[in-house]
Enzyme design. Sequence first.
Site, mmCIF file in Angstrom:
data_model
loop_
_atom_site.group_PDB
_atom_site.id
_atom_site.type_symbol
_atom_site.label_atom_id
_atom_site.label_comp_id
_atom_site.label_asym_id
_atom_site.label_seq_id
_atom_site.Cartn_x
_atom_site.Cartn_y
_atom_site.Cartn_z
ATOM 1 N N ARG A 140 4.632 9.278 -2.594
ATOM 2 C CA ARG A 140 4.955 7.907 -2.179
ATOM 3 C C ARG A 140 6.441 7.763 -1.863
ATOM 4 O O ARG A 140 6.820 7.064 -0.933
ATOM 5 C CB ARG A 140 4.523 6.921 -3.263
ATOM 6 C CG ARG A 140 3.001 6.707 -3.263
ATOM 7 C CD ARG A 140 2.534 5.973 -4.491
ATOM 8 N NE ARG A 140 1.217 5.391 -4.317
ATOM 9 C CZ ARG A 140 0.523 4.833 -5.296
ATOM 10 N NH1 ARG A 140 1.025 4.785 -6.526
ATOM 11 N NH2 ARG A 140 -0.664 4.323 -5.058
ATOM 12 N N LYS A 194 -4.191 6.977 2.608
ATOM 13 C CA LYS A 194 -4.381 5.655 3.223
ATOM 14 C C LYS A 194 -4.012 5.715 4.712
ATOM 15 O O LYS A 194 -3.395 6.684 5.163
ATOM 16 C CB LYS A 194 -3.527 4.637 2.456
ATOM 17 C CG LYS A 194 -3.943 4.471 0.982
ATOM 18 C CD LYS A 194 -3.103 3.398 0.297
ATOM 19 C CE LYS A 194 -3.512 3.198 -1.162
ATOM 20 N NZ LYS A 194 -2.709 2.122 -1.815
ATOM 21 N N ARG A 241 -1.620 11.368 -10.160
ATOM 22 C CA ARG A 241 -0.773 10.164 -10.179
ATOM 23 C C ARG A 241 0.706 10.551 -10.294
ATOM 24 O O ARG A 241 1.565 9.890 -9.729
ATOM 25 C CB ARG A 241 -1.209 9.195 -11.291
ATOM 26 C CG ARG A 241 -2.547 8.504 -10.951
ATOM 27 C CD ARG A 241 -2.805 7.279 -11.796
ATOM 28 N NE ARG A 241 -1.890 6.197 -11.534
ATOM 29 C CZ ARG A 241 -2.158 5.142 -10.743
ATOM 30 N NH1 ARG A 241 -3.305 5.028 -10.121
ATOM 31 N NH2 ARG A 241 -1.266 4.189 -10.589
ATOM 32 N N HIS A 289 -3.832 6.843 -2.811
ATOM 33 C CA HIS A 289 -4.474 6.200 -3.950
ATOM 34 C C HIS A 289 -4.917 7.278 -4.927
ATOM 35 O O HIS A 289 -5.311 8.372 -4.504
ATOM 36 C CB HIS A 289 -5.713 5.413 -3.491
ATOM 37 C CG HIS A 289 -6.587 4.984 -4.640
ATOM 38 N ND1 HIS A 289 -6.337 3.833 -5.353
ATOM 39 C CD2 HIS A 289 -7.657 5.583 -5.225
ATOM 40 C CE1 HIS A 289 -7.238 3.733 -6.328
ATOM 41 N NE2 HIS A 289 -8.047 4.785 -6.275
ATOM 42 N N ASN A 307 1.559 2.410 0.910
ATOM 43 C CA ASN A 307 2.198 3.375 0.002
ATOM 44 C C ASN A 307 1.494 4.738 -0.025
ATOM 45 O O ASN A 307 1.471 5.416 -1.036
ATOM 46 C CB ASN A 307 2.312 2.775 -1.406
ATOM 47 C CG ASN A 307 0.950 2.462 -2.005
ATOM 48 O OD1 ASN A 307 -0.069 2.572 -1.334
ATOM 49 N ND2 ASN A 307 0.928 2.087 -3.269
ATOM 50 N N PHE A 349 -0.808 -9.857 -2.985
ATOM 51 C CA PHE A 349 -0.824 -8.786 -1.976
ATOM 52 C C PHE A 349 -2.240 -8.402 -1.545
ATOM 53 O O PHE A 349 -2.416 -7.524 -0.712
ATOM 54 C CB PHE A 349 -0.097 -7.541 -2.510
ATOM 55 C CG PHE A 349 -0.645 -7.021 -3.817
ATOM 56 C CD1 PHE A 349 -1.781 -6.212 -3.836
ATOM 57 C CD2 PHE A 349 -0.038 -7.343 -5.025
ATOM 58 C CE1 PHE A 349 -2.293 -5.740 -5.037
ATOM 59 C CE2 PHE A 349 -0.545 -6.872 -6.232
ATOM 60 C CZ PHE A 349 -1.675 -6.075 -6.234
ATOM 61 N N THR A 398 3.672 3.097 -7.923
ATOM 62 C CA THR A 398 3.028 2.285 -6.881
ATOM 63 C C THR A 398 4.014 1.739 -5.844
ATOM 64 O O THR A 398 3.748 1.792 -4.650
ATOM 65 C CB THR A 398 2.322 1.084 -7.570
ATOM 66 O OG1 THR A 398 1.471 1.611 -8.598
ATOM 67 C CG2 THR A 398 1.510 0.275 -6.602
HETATM 68 P P1 GDP Z 1 -2.007 2.055 -7.756
HETATM 69 O O1 GDP Z 1 -3.101 2.337 -8.758
HETATM 70 O O2 GDP Z 1 -0.731 2.802 -8.038
HETATM 71 O O3 GDP Z 1 -2.463 2.250 -6.316
HETATM 72 O O4 GDP Z 1 -1.590 0.507 -7.897
HETATM 73 P P2 GDP Z 1 -2.481 -0.799 -8.185
HETATM 74 O O5 GDP Z 1 -3.878 -0.432 -8.571
HETATM 75 O O6 GDP Z 1 -1.694 -1.675 -9.101
HETATM 76 O O7 GDP Z 1 -2.508 -1.522 -6.759
HETATM 77 C C1 GDP Z 1 -3.374 -1.124 -5.732
HETATM 78 C C2 GDP Z 1 -2.612 -1.138 -4.424
HETATM 79 O O8 GDP Z 1 -2.209 -2.473 -4.113
HETATM 80 C C3 GDP Z 1 -1.301 -0.359 -4.422
HETATM 81 O O9 GDP Z 1 -1.479 1.027 -4.234
HETATM 82 C C4 GDP Z 1 -0.557 -1.002 -3.279
HETATM 83 O O10 GDP Z 1 -1.068 -0.555 -2.015
HETATM 84 C C5 GDP Z 1 -0.939 -2.463 -3.464
HETATM 85 N N1 GDP Z 1 0.041 -3.149 -4.327
HETATM 86 C C6 GDP Z 1 0.117 -3.118 -5.685
HETATM 87 N N2 GDP Z 1 1.147 -3.853 -6.140
HETATM 88 C C7 GDP Z 1 1.736 -4.376 -5.036
HETATM 89 C C8 GDP Z 1 2.868 -5.234 -4.828
HETATM 90 O O11 GDP Z 1 3.537 -5.672 -5.766
HETATM 91 N N3 GDP Z 1 3.184 -5.559 -3.534
HETATM 92 C C9 GDP Z 1 2.452 -5.110 -2.466
HETATM 93 N N4 GDP Z 1 2.822 -5.456 -1.238
HETATM 94 N N5 GDP Z 1 1.389 -4.285 -2.633
HETATM 95 C C10 GDP Z 1 1.034 -3.926 -3.878
HETATM 96 MG MG MG Z 2 -4.867 1.297 -9.151
#
Ligand code: GDP
Ligand code: MG
Length: 182
Positions: free
Chosen positions: A110, A13, A90, A123, A120, A62, A96
Amino acid sequence: MTRTLQLTLALLKPDVAGRPHIVEEIRRIVLNDGFFFVRSKHLYLPRSKAEEFYKEHEGRFFHNRLVSFMSSGHLWSHILARDDAIGAWRRLMGPTKVFQTMHHHPETIRGRYGLTDTRNATHGSDSEETAKREISFFFPEFDVDEWYKKEEVYFRQGSVKYCEENFVHKPSCNETSEFSKV
Ligand code: GDP
Ligand code: MG
């Protein structure tokens, strides 16, 4: 018996993609974990495309900062191959939420390089179905089935080299090197 390799989509990212020494460190971590770089692309994701990519998170608190962040600078996108690539990538990334991950899993990507829960670092696809969709989102010219037919065997047998110049594994790093038809 060797298992078929799995493909996943990995993104660096904008928070890390703009810092060359961190990009280099992450690439080393990926290579040391036995991944192959199948394709690599440096690109800018316009806000409308970021919204499409993260459609599943529409309406979450978010979402707006996530899509703004994703279109705030360039990204690196990679198709990675490995045995259990989706899970392995992962695990390397870590959970995350960076503010927790930096304490509980400080050794992960991360945990080490993430700045905030939004910014973070990376992805990774979360299932085979998602991987296929996300690969074609970033690499519309890439045909997963063709890759399994024509290229996968080279990777599985280890007949590829990592080419530093364009961050991909190929049979050789000559500019003209291609995967010949099997
Ligand atoms: P990932 O698959 O681990 O990337 O997580 P998700 O698919 O749940 O979320 C996509 C992206 O949204 C994450 O990688 C973060 O950049 C953002 N994100 C997810 N959950 C949160 C949160 O609780 N707070 C904030 N600020 N960003 C979040
Ligand atoms: Mg995801």
